[in-house]
Design a protein around this motif. Sequence first.
Motif, short mmCIF file in Angstrom:
data_model
loop_
_atom_site.label_atom_id
_atom_site.label_comp_id
_atom_site.label_asym_id
_atom_site.label_seq_id
_atom_site.Cartn_x
_atom_site.Cartn_y
_atom_site.Cartn_z
N CYS A 33 0.85 -1.20 0.00
CA CYS A 33 0.00 0.00 0.00
C CYS A 33 0.87 1.24 0.00
O CYS A 33 2.10 1.16 0.16
N HIS A 35 1.61 3.45 1.98
CA HIS A 35 2.47 3.81 3.12
C HIS A 35 3.92 3.36 2.92
O HIS A 35 4.83 3.93 3.51
N ARG A 36 4.09 2.29 2.14
CA ARG A 36 5.45 1.79 1.85
C ARG A 36 6.29 1.68 3.13
O ARG A 36 7.39 2.22 3.22
N CYS A 37 5.75 1.01 4.11
CA CYS A 37 6.43 0.92 5.41
C CYS A 37 7.82 0.30 5.28
O CYS A 37 7.99 -0.71 4.58
N ILE A 39 10.15 -1.77 7.41
CA ILE A 39 9.88 -2.55 8.62
C ILE A 39 11.14 -3.27 9.10
O ILE A 39 11.66 -4.16 8.43
N ILE A 46 2.21 -0.32 9.52
CA ILE A 46 1.11 0.49 10.07
C ILE A 46 -0.18 -0.32 10.17
O ILE A 46 -0.95 -0.16 11.11
N CYS A 47 -0.42 -1.20 9.22
CA CYS A 47 -1.66 -2.00 9.22
C CYS A 47 -1.66 -3.07 10.30
O CYS A 47 -2.70 -3.66 10.59
N ARG A 50 1.10 -7.10 8.56
CA ARG A 50 2.27 -7.53 7.78
C ARG A 50 3.50 -7.23 8.64
O ARG A 50 3.65 -6.11 9.16
N ASP A 95 -5.05 -0.05 6.47
CA ASP A 95 -3.97 0.94 6.53
C ASP A 95 -4.50 2.33 6.85
O ASP A 95 -3.73 3.26 7.04
S1 SF4 Z 1 2.87 -2.93 6.15
FE1 SF4 Z 1 0.71 -2.55 5.90
S2 SF4 Z 1 0.49 -0.32 6.10
FE2 SF4 Z 1 2.66 -0.73 5.71
S3 SF4 Z 1 2.91 -0.57 3.48
FE3 SF4 Z 1 2.49 -2.73 3.95
S4 SF4 Z 1 0.29 -2.94 3.73
FE4 SF4 Z 1 0.71 -0.74 3.91
#
Ligand code: SF4
Length: 368
Positions: A33, A35-37, A39, A46-47, A50, A95
């Motif tokens: 999505c 947001h391109r987290c 991690i 953020i969601c 994942r 998200d």
């Molecule tokens: S971890 Fe979740 S909120 Fe973050 S980019 Fe992926 S889908 Fe989006």
Amino acid sequence: MARETLQTALEARAAPMALARDEGKGRLRCLACGHRCLIPEGRAGICKVRFNRGGTLYGPWGYVAALQDDPIEKKPFYHALPGSMATSFGMLGCDFHCGYCQNWLTSQALRDEQALAPIRPIEARAIVDHARHVGALSVTSTYNEPLITSEWAVEVFREARAARLTTAYVSNGNSTDEVIAYLRPWLDLCKIDLKGFDDKRYRALGGTLQNVLDGIARAQRAGFWVEVVTLVVPGFNDSDEELRAIAGFLVELSPDIPWHVTAFHPDYRMSDRGATPVATLMRARTFGQAAGLRYVYAGNLPGRVGDGENTRCPQCGELLIERRGFRVLRQRLERGQCARCRAPIPGFWEPRAAEAPARVRETRIGSP
Ligand code: SF4
């Protein structure tokens, strides 16, 4: 299910995700999505569904938090397989965190103490078998944000395509180029919410206006059949200026994009205002039509919006699909053309299945 138990159950069911990129030093970039987290090891995006475990991005797999069969008009799609049933499945998480979410029990399950939806393990094939059993013509990922669970959706859609079913997303549009490219071979229909035209308010919901605008254009370029919905919330996005701006954006993209302006009712954390009056929806519809959009629908107030639920031929004015709420009362479309003047009406009108279950169309499309 208690939150810790739910989190543990989800992690036990998680599978490695394709929409990820290694950014070095144990960090992963999620591409599902907008947001391109980024991690780090041991953390979630953020969601919250994942997460990075040992340098691999894991995400939702093999369960549903909701599975039911709805009229396709409820998604809403008005230019796709009218009068048919859509088997709809959803997982957990989102998200965004919209205060008026109507699916908050599933979308906010990992964020809100009050929102706890049980999950049910299931195979992708079983969802499609269920769809065929009930005579659905399509399978829809909905109830939570489907972009964040795209790998599982594609697993279901592979089975759906093999069974000649149409596939659909009900999304907030916060996509990326990568997720759209990933979905492109498998997705037919995409409903996208355009929740307003004000970036500040979009940020309060958890996104940005520009990425959703880009997301609508991206979905259209990918060749999905796109319909756009704006839930018109009093005091939030119902000003003339904002509604006109939305209509102006859409018509630039294409005058043939159906725009649904739908009525809000107090829900979840937004109970400080009343439901959307009929007059507000009619005003929004007028702006859409004045901007040049050919198909503007007023939703969630069945029988109270005059012609606002119907599809008319933009060329000769013929009533092509008459609706009341989620029911199709009558249709005069012939192979995607106006039955009177033969003007082509854009949409996804024909089922994939050669042996489409006629009983569904017969029972749902009748005389007024
Ligand atoms: S971890 Fe979740 S909120 Fe973050 S980019 Fe992926 S889908 Fe989006």
